[in-house]
Design an enzyme around this catalytic site. Structure first.
Site, PDB file in Angstrom:
ATOM      1  N   GLY A  31     -97.475 -10.741 -48.507  1.00 31.55           N
ATOM      2  CA  GLY A  31     -96.947 -11.027 -50.668  1.00 31.55           C
ATOM      3  C   GLY A  31     -95.772 -11.345 -50.688  1.00 31.55           C
ATOM      4  N   TYR A  32     -95.199 -11.186 -52.208  1.00 27.68           N
ATOM      5  CA  TYR A  32     -94.212 -12.195 -52.053  1.00 27.68           C
ATOM      6  C   TYR A  32     -93.657 -13.495 -51.544  1.00 27.68           C
ATOM      7  CZ  TYR A  32     -90.156 -11.318 -55.643  1.00 27.68           C
ATOM      8  OH  TYR A  32     -89.029 -11.161 -56.407  1.00 27.68           O
ATOM      9  N   ASP A  35     -90.787 -19.928 -48.928  1.00 23.71           N
ATOM     10  CA  ASP A  35     -90.473 -21.178 -48.247  1.00 23.71           C
ATOM     11  C   ASP A  35     -91.398 -20.722 -46.874  1.00 23.71           C
ATOM     12  OD1 ASP A  35     -90.826 -22.742 -50.719  1.00 23.71           O
ATOM     13  OD2 ASP A  35     -88.048 -23.105 -50.085  1.00 23.71           O
ATOM     14  N   HIS A  37     -93.351 -18.473 -45.955  1.00 23.14           N
ATOM     15  CA  HIS A  37     -94.604 -18.817 -45.183  1.00 23.14           C
ATOM     16  C   HIS A  37     -95.796 -20.121 -46.197  1.00 23.14           C
ATOM     17  CE1 HIS A  37     -93.995 -14.329 -47.380  1.00 23.14           C
ATOM     18  NE2 HIS A  37     -94.606 -13.528 -46.458  1.00 23.14           N
ATOM     19  N   GLY A 147     -94.347 -16.721 -38.978  1.00 25.56           N
ATOM     20  CA  GLY A 147     -93.216 -16.788 -38.405  1.00 25.56           C
ATOM     21  C   GLY A 147     -92.395 -16.407 -37.443  1.00 25.56           C
ATOM     22  N   LYS A 149     -89.480 -15.963 -37.152  1.00 26.76           N
ATOM     23  CA  LYS A 149     -88.206 -15.411 -37.721  1.00 26.76           C
ATOM     24  C   LYS A 149     -88.826 -13.459 -37.156  1.00 26.76           C
ATOM     25  CE  LYS A 149     -88.099 -13.416 -41.779  1.00 26.76           C
ATOM     26  NZ  LYS A 149     -87.864 -11.529 -41.872  1.00 26.76           N
ATOM     27  N   ASP A 150     -89.908 -13.244 -37.259  1.00 27.82           N
ATOM     28  CA  ASP A 150     -90.573 -12.646 -36.662  1.00 27.82           C
ATOM     29  C   ASP A 150     -91.166 -12.598 -35.297  1.00 27.82           C
ATOM     30  OD1 ASP A 150     -90.743  -9.956 -39.091  1.00 27.82           O
ATOM     31  OD2 ASP A 150     -92.009 -11.767 -39.698  1.00 27.82           O
ATOM     32  N   SER A 185     -86.583 -14.414 -46.204  1.00 28.64           N
ATOM     33  CA  SER A 185     -87.611 -12.996 -46.412  1.00 28.64           C
ATOM     34  C   SER A 185     -87.788 -12.064 -47.452  1.00 28.64           C
ATOM     35  CB  SER A 185     -86.335 -11.693 -45.746  1.00 28.64           C
ATOM     36  OG  SER A 185     -86.722 -10.374 -45.708  1.00 28.64           O
ATOM     37  N   SER A 186     -88.827 -11.771 -47.707  1.00 26.70           N
ATOM     38  CA  SER A 186     -89.864 -11.218 -49.307  1.00 26.70           C
ATOM     39  C   SER A 186     -88.125 -10.309 -49.061  1.00 26.70           C
ATOM     40  CB  SER A 186     -90.639 -10.198 -48.734  1.00 26.70           C
ATOM     41  OG  SER A 186     -91.403 -11.824 -48.524  1.00 26.70           O
TER      42      SER A 186
HETATM   43  O1  PAF Z   1     -94.879  -9.995 -41.083  1.00 25.45           O
HETATM   44  C1  PAF Z   1     -95.728 -10.060 -41.532  1.00 25.45           C
HETATM   45  O2  PAF Z   1     -96.173 -10.153 -42.698  1.00 25.45           O
HETATM   46  C2  PAF Z   1     -96.846  -8.607 -41.906  1.00 25.45           C
HETATM   47  O3  PAF Z   1     -95.958  -8.095 -40.304  1.00 25.45           O
HETATM   48  C3  PAF Z   1     -98.450  -9.059 -41.073  1.00 25.45           C
HETATM   49  C4  PAF Z   1     -98.058  -9.699 -39.999  1.00 25.45           C
HETATM   50  C5  PAF Z   1     -98.854  -9.590 -42.561  1.00 25.45           C
HETATM   51  C6  PAF Z   1     -98.562  -7.991 -41.635  1.00 25.45           C
HETATM   52  O4  PAF Z   1     -99.187  -6.542 -42.418  1.00 25.45           O
END
Ligand code: PAF
Length: 283
Positions: A31-32, A35, A37, A147, A149-150, A185-186
């Site tokens: 959530g939160y 762009d 997402h 994404g 970024k992760d 990033s949130s």
């Molecule tokens: O990247 C994220 O927002 C979280 O790690 C995910 C993939 C939703 C799992 O909780």
């Protein structure tokens, strides 16, 4: 758009899509939405017939001293954003729907979860792999979007999907950045104006190293040194590592294989991560 909170209703709704032979895309989020997402949602919309977005702030991926309770939340705004993007189903389960009483079964990732963030956030990727696996089982998507970024999360999830025979295509979508380069990033919302400015050191350092790489530099130490010069201004540099793009082990110098330069830093009390992918030109 349907907002669904139970697995039973989700299954029932998606059953109809599957019967109609529709390709189901899935964007898991906490959530939160920003762009970054929305780019994942757009990628899903472009490739799939139906997009499911989940919003669940997953407690098992937060350490004891991390920001679970203060993690930013704005469900109504997220709902509006999803509706605006043409999302078909917003899945927002409560904590008990995901983790019933007496829950005790986890997905334990291997070596990919050990370096980088894994070294500083023990148990984090176990929590991520577990919840992503559970969400995959709930949604049963054809394609899932994450994404870049992760970067390490993408590697762990991709490995998990292969290792556990999950019939899901994992798509990595490039990092979306603010105009000045800061990765979306949130957690950016925690930054004061001054910290927001300070945080730019991360993307600038990585971009400078990428620039050197594009100009032909292949020495790992040199590329790290270029990035580090910029990163001197952050409060704590947790790591700055050049790793092999597949194994996430320290990259051999000179670079001969795809690699990623990854950084995590504290700006004030906010922990930010970012990375750039260094892909060798094909001859
Ligand atoms: O990247 C994220 O927002 C979280 O790690 C995910 C993939 C939703 C799992 O909780």
């Amino acid at each position: 758009m349907q907002t669904i909170t139970t697995v039973a209703e989700l299954r029932h709704t998606l059953e109809k899509c599957r019967r109609a032979d529709q390709l189901v895309g899935f964007v898991p989020t906490m959530g939160y939405l920003h762009d970054g997402h929305l780019a994942l949602i757009a990628a899903s919309q472009a490739k799939c017939d139906v997009t499911v977005v989940s919003i669940f702030v997953n407690p098992t991926q937060f350490g004891r001293n991390e920001d679970l309770s203060s993690y930013p939340r704005d469900f109504l705004r997220d709902q509006e954003l999803c509706r605006g993007q043409g999302v078909a189903i917003l899945f927002a389960p409560g904590a008990h729907e995901v983790y019933p009483s007496y829950f005790e079964t986890f997905v334990e990732p291997g070596d990919l979860a050990k370096p980088l963030c894994g070294a500083f956030r023990p148990g984090h990727f176990r929590g991520v792999a577990t919840v992503v696996c559970k969400l995959f089982n709930m949604v049963q998507p054809d394609v899932a979007f994450f994404g870049q970024k992760d970067f390490q999360q993408c590697a762990v999830v991709r490995r998990m999907a292969i290792d556990l025979n999950l019939p899901i295509e994992i798509v990595t979508v490039p990092t979306v950045r603010e105009q000045d380069g800061l990765a979306m990033s949130s957690r950016n919302r925690y930054l004061s104006e001054e910290e927001r400015h300070q945080a730019l050191a991360i993307s600038r350092g990585l971009a400078a190293a990428l620039n050197e790489f594009c100009s032909g530099e292949r020495r790992v130490e040199k590329l790290i040194a270029v990035a580090k010069k910029h990163l001197e201004t952050v409060d704590t540099l947790q790591y700055l590592e050049l790793v092999d793009g597949d194994t996430l082990k320290t990259a051999d110098s000179p670079l001969r294989r795809p690699a990623a330069l990854c950084a995590a830093a504290y700006v004030g009390s906010t922990r930010l991560i970012d990375n750039v992918i260094l892909t060798l030109p094909t001859r």
